[in-house]
Design a protein around this motif. Structure first.
Motif, PDB file in Angstrom:
ATOM      1  N   LEU A 116      44.802  42.841  49.543  1.00  0.00           N
ATOM      2  CA  LEU A 116      44.433  43.131  48.155  1.00  0.00           C
ATOM      3  C   LEU A 116      43.807  41.932  47.443  1.00  0.00           C
ATOM      4  O   LEU A 116      43.308  42.061  46.332  1.00  0.00           O
ATOM      5  N   ARG A 117      43.810  40.772  48.066  1.00  0.00           N
ATOM      6  CA  ARG A 117      43.282  39.566  47.431  1.00  0.00           C
ATOM      7  C   ARG A 117      41.847  39.753  46.929  1.00  0.00           C
ATOM      8  O   ARG A 117      41.535  39.454  45.780  1.00  0.00           O
ATOM      9  N   SER A 118      40.968  40.250  47.793  1.00  0.00           N
ATOM     10  CA  SER A 118      39.569  40.403  47.393  1.00  0.00           C
ATOM     11  C   SER A 118      39.429  41.402  46.245  1.00  0.00           C
ATOM     12  O   SER A 118      38.576  41.232  45.370  1.00  0.00           O
ATOM     13  N   LEU A 119      40.273  42.432  46.215  1.00  0.00           N
ATOM     14  CA  LEU A 119      40.240  43.390  45.118  1.00  0.00           C
ATOM     15  C   LEU A 119      40.640  42.721  43.809  1.00  0.00           C
ATOM     16  O   LEU A 119      39.983  42.894  42.777  1.00  0.00           O
ATOM     17  N   LEU A 120      41.698  41.928  43.834  1.00  0.00           N
ATOM     18  CA  LEU A 120      42.140  41.238  42.623  1.00  0.00           C
ATOM     19  C   LEU A 120      41.081  40.260  42.129  1.00  0.00           C
ATOM     20  O   LEU A 120      40.834  40.157  40.920  1.00  0.00           O
ATOM     21  N   VAL A 121      40.450  39.551  43.049  1.00  0.00           N
ATOM     22  CA  VAL A 121      39.383  38.616  42.670  1.00  0.00           C
ATOM     23  C   VAL A 121      38.235  39.374  42.010  1.00  0.00           C
ATOM     24  O   VAL A 121      37.721  38.972  40.959  1.00  0.00           O
ATOM     25  N   GLU A 122      37.846  40.491  42.603  1.00  0.00           N
ATOM     26  CA  GLU A 122      36.737  41.281  42.054  1.00  0.00           C
ATOM     27  C   GLU A 122      37.106  41.930  40.726  1.00  0.00           C
ATOM     28  O   GLU A 122      36.280  42.003  39.813  1.00  0.00           O
ATOM     29  N   LEU A 123      38.348  42.397  40.594  1.00  0.00           N
ATOM     30  CA  LEU A 123      38.794  42.958  39.320  1.00  0.00           C
ATOM     31  C   LEU A 123      38.728  41.913  38.209  1.00  0.00           C
ATOM     32  O   LEU A 123      38.302  42.208  37.089  1.00  0.00           O
ATOM     33  N   TYR A 124      39.121  40.698  38.513  1.00  0.00           N
ATOM     34  CA  TYR A 124      39.070  39.621  37.523  1.00  0.00           C
ATOM     35  C   TYR A 124      37.627  39.349  37.115  1.00  0.00           C
ATOM     36  O   TYR A 124      37.302  39.268  35.925  1.00  0.00           O
ATOM     37  N   ALA A 125      36.748  39.212  38.105  1.00  0.00           N
ATOM     38  CA  ALA A 125      35.336  38.941  37.816  1.00  0.00           C
ATOM     39  C   ALA A 125      34.717  40.077  37.008  1.00  0.00           C
ATOM     40  O   ALA A 125      33.952  39.838  36.057  1.00  0.00           O
ATOM     41  N   THR A 126      35.050  41.297  37.347  1.00  0.00           N
ATOM     42  CA  THR A 126      34.521  42.447  36.623  1.00  0.00           C
ATOM     43  C   THR A 126      35.055  42.476  35.198  1.00  0.00           C
ATOM     44  O   THR A 126      34.313  42.745  34.248  1.00  0.00           O
ATOM     45  N   GLY A 127      36.326  42.177  35.027  1.00  0.00           N
ATOM     46  CA  GLY A 127      36.908  42.111  33.686  1.00  0.00           C
ATOM     47  C   GLY A 127      36.241  41.046  32.840  1.00  0.00           C
ATOM     48  O   GLY A 127      35.955  41.273  31.651  1.00  0.00           O
ATOM     49  N   GLU A 128      35.976  39.886  33.426  1.00  0.00           N
ATOM     50  CA  GLU A 128      35.260  38.817  32.707  1.00  0.00           C
ATOM     51  C   GLU A 128      33.888  39.316  32.262  1.00  0.00           C
ATOM     52  O   GLU A 128      33.475  39.080  31.128  1.00  0.00           O
TER      53      GLU A 128
END
Length: 138
Positions: A120-132
């Motif tokens: 799930l690491r890559s998903l969390l990283v992408e969710l953060y970037a998308t939220g930003e």
């Protein structure tokens, strides 16, 4: 009047449908080619894995390695012991977290991500970037 084109054989479910213009990046496989949420749709599976209040923060903390219950409480001081227990149990039930109990008094319990949890690491990283990006565009 029958509409032959909409009829399907009995063994064919309504789960997937054909669509002339599937975006192959968004829907690379047949499990995502559906008109309603399905339990085995990869997007639904990923979203279910990180859903729930505090879940993403717990996953983030466990990405750093195994942690004890008290350590997690210190890292997330506003998270109650009850909710922490519930979230850890749910993550364990879903196969994302494993529990190691060490002998002694008191018994020491450590929580660690399984291979599925680490995925799930890559998903969390992408969710953060998308939220930003969404915050920037507001």
């Amino acid at each position: 009047m029958r509409h032959v084109a909409s009829e399907q054989p009995a063994e064919t479910g309504n789960q997937t449908e054909t669509h002339a213009a599937w975006d192959v990046e968004l829907v690379p496989g047949p499990r995502g080619r559906t008109r309603r949420p399905e339990a085995d749709c990869p997007v639904e599976v990923a979203l279910a894995a990180v859903s729930g209040r505090w879940t993403t923060l717990l996953l983030r903390e466990l990405m750093g390695g195994p942690r004890g219950f008290t350590e997690l409480r210190e890292l997330l001081p506003e998270l109650s012991a009850k909710v922490l227990t519930d979230r850890l149990r749910a993550l364990q039930d879903s196969g994302l977290v494993e529990v190691e109990r060490r002998r002694g008094f008191p018994v020491r319990t450590r929580y660690a991500l399984t291979e599925a949890g680490r995925a799930l690491r890559s998903l969390l990283v992408e969710l953060y970037a998308t939220g930003e990006e969404l915050l920037r565009l507001r």
